[in-house]
Design a protein around this motif. Structure first.
Motif, PDB file in Angstrom:
ATOM      1  N   ILE A   1      -6.240   8.663   2.339  1.00 25.15           N
ATOM      2  CA  ILE A   1      -6.169   8.035   1.017  1.00 25.15           C
ATOM      3  C   ILE A   1      -5.174   6.884   1.073  1.00 25.15           C
ATOM      4  CG2 ILE A   1      -5.628   8.369  -1.425  1.00 25.15           C
ATOM      5  CD1 ILE A   1      -6.410  11.326  -1.016  1.00 25.15           C
ATOM      6  N   VAL A   2      -5.640   5.700   0.665  1.00 24.41           N
ATOM      7  CA  VAL A   2      -4.786   4.514   0.638  1.00 24.41           C
ATOM      8  C   VAL A   2      -4.873   3.908  -0.756  1.00 24.41           C
ATOM      9  CG1 VAL A   2      -4.350   2.220   1.602  1.00 24.41           C
ATOM     10  CG2 VAL A   2      -5.201   4.054   3.086  1.00 24.41           C
ATOM     11  N   ILE A   3      -3.721   3.685  -1.360  1.00 21.34           N
ATOM     12  CA  ILE A   3      -3.645   3.060  -2.683  1.00 21.34           C
ATOM     13  C   ILE A   3      -3.021   1.688  -2.491  1.00 21.34           C
ATOM     14  CG2 ILE A   3      -2.676   3.213  -5.004  1.00 21.34           C
ATOM     15  CD1 ILE A   3      -2.643   6.286  -4.554  1.00 21.34           C
ATOM     16  N   THR A   4      -3.713   0.655  -2.964  1.00 17.95           N
ATOM     17  CA  THR A   4      -3.239  -0.720  -2.826  1.00 17.95           C
ATOM     18  C   THR A   4      -2.929  -1.279  -4.212  1.00 17.95           C
ATOM     19  OG1 THR A   4      -4.669  -1.027  -0.909  1.00 17.95           O
ATOM     20  CG2 THR A   4      -3.811  -3.015  -1.943  1.00 17.95           C
TER      21      THR A   4
ATOM     22  N   ARG B   1      -9.711   8.621 -13.464  1.00 15.80           N
ATOM     23  CA  ARG B   1      -8.600   8.385 -14.387  1.00 15.80           C
ATOM     24  C   ARG B   1      -8.308   9.708 -15.083  1.00 15.80           C
ATOM     25  NH1 ARG B   1     -12.266   4.635 -16.511  1.00 15.80           N
ATOM     26  NH2 ARG B   1     -11.996   5.717 -18.486  1.00 15.80           N
TER      27      ARG B   1
ATOM     28  N   LEU C   1      -4.869  -0.916  -9.491  1.00 17.27           N
ATOM     29  CA  LEU C   1      -4.796  -0.229  -8.211  1.00 17.27           C
ATOM     30  C   LEU C   1      -6.159  -0.207  -7.548  1.00 17.27           C
ATOM     31  CD1 LEU C   1      -2.818   2.934  -9.391  1.00 17.27           C
ATOM     32  CD2 LEU C   1      -1.879   0.877  -8.321  1.00 17.27           C
ATOM     33  N   GLY C   2      -6.163  -0.345  -6.243  1.00 15.10           N
ATOM     34  CA  GLY C   2      -7.369  -0.116  -5.456  1.00 15.10           C
ATOM     35  C   GLY C   2      -7.163   1.195  -4.714  1.00 15.10           C
ATOM     36  N   ILE C   3      -8.141   2.080  -4.751  1.00 17.94           N
ATOM     37  CA  ILE C   3      -7.995   3.394  -4.132  1.00 17.94           C
ATOM     38  C   ILE C   3      -9.107   3.596  -3.116  1.00 17.94           C
ATOM     39  CG2 ILE C   3      -7.905   5.884  -4.528  1.00 17.94           C
ATOM     40  CD1 ILE C   3      -7.005   5.144  -7.440  1.00 17.94           C
ATOM     41  N   GLU C   4      -8.714   3.815  -1.874  1.00 10.89           N
ATOM     42  CA  GLU C   4      -9.664   4.153  -0.818  1.00 10.89           C
ATOM     43  C   GLU C   4      -9.480   5.632  -0.505  1.00 10.89           C
ATOM     44  OE1 GLU C   4      -9.536   1.442   2.621  1.00 10.89           O
ATOM     45  OE2 GLU C   4      -8.174   0.253   1.369  1.00 10.89           O
ATOM     46  N   ALA C   5     -10.563   6.390  -0.598  1.00  6.95           N
ATOM     47  CA  ALA C   5     -10.504   7.833  -0.339  1.00  6.95           C
ATOM     48  C   ALA C   5     -11.825   8.260   0.284  1.00  6.95           C
ATOM     49  CB  ALA C   5     -10.251   8.604  -1.633  1.00  6.95           C
TER      50      ALA C   5
ATOM     51  N   LYS D   1       0.822  -1.203   0.000  1.00 12.84           N
ATOM     52  CA  LYS D   1       0.000   0.000   0.000  1.00 12.84           C
ATOM     53  C   LYS D   1       0.860   1.258   0.000  1.00 12.84           C
ATOM     54  CE  LYS D   1      -3.519  -2.313   2.789  1.00 12.84           C
ATOM     55  NZ  LYS D   1      -4.523  -2.568   1.823  1.00 12.84           N
TER      56      LYS D   1
ATOM     57  N   VAL E   1     -11.993  10.865  -7.302  1.00 10.69           N
ATOM     58  CA  VAL E   1     -10.907  10.051  -7.851  1.00 10.69           C
ATOM     59  C   VAL E   1     -11.302   9.682  -9.276  1.00 10.69           C
ATOM     60  CG1 VAL E   1      -9.592   7.914  -7.626  1.00 10.69           C
ATOM     61  CG2 VAL E   1     -10.348   9.132  -5.564  1.00 10.69           C
TER      62      VAL E   1
END
Length: 62
Positions: free
Chosen positions: A18-21, A44, A32-36, A11, A42
């Protein structure tokens, strides 16, 4: 620009919310998985650009 190397399931944390996995790496593609927070949009890049173009057109029409 900060450039990081990450492996699958690792991550990146941005600020407090904000967490990007890294979900998957397949050849030259990365998923990518994006938690915000819900108040942080969010998109592209190509979608963001289209939204900005439309907003500019709407401002010109007013």
């Amino acid at each position: 620009m900060l450039v990081l190397s990450r492996k699958r399931d690792e991550k990146i944390v941005i600020g407090d919310g904000i967490v990007i996995t890294i979900v998957e790496v397949r050849g030259d593609k990365v998923r990518l998985g994006i938690e915000a927070p819900s108040d942080v949009p969010v998109h592209r890049q190509e979608v963001y650009d289209a939204i900005r173009r439309q907003a500019e057109l709407n401002t010109r029409e007013d």
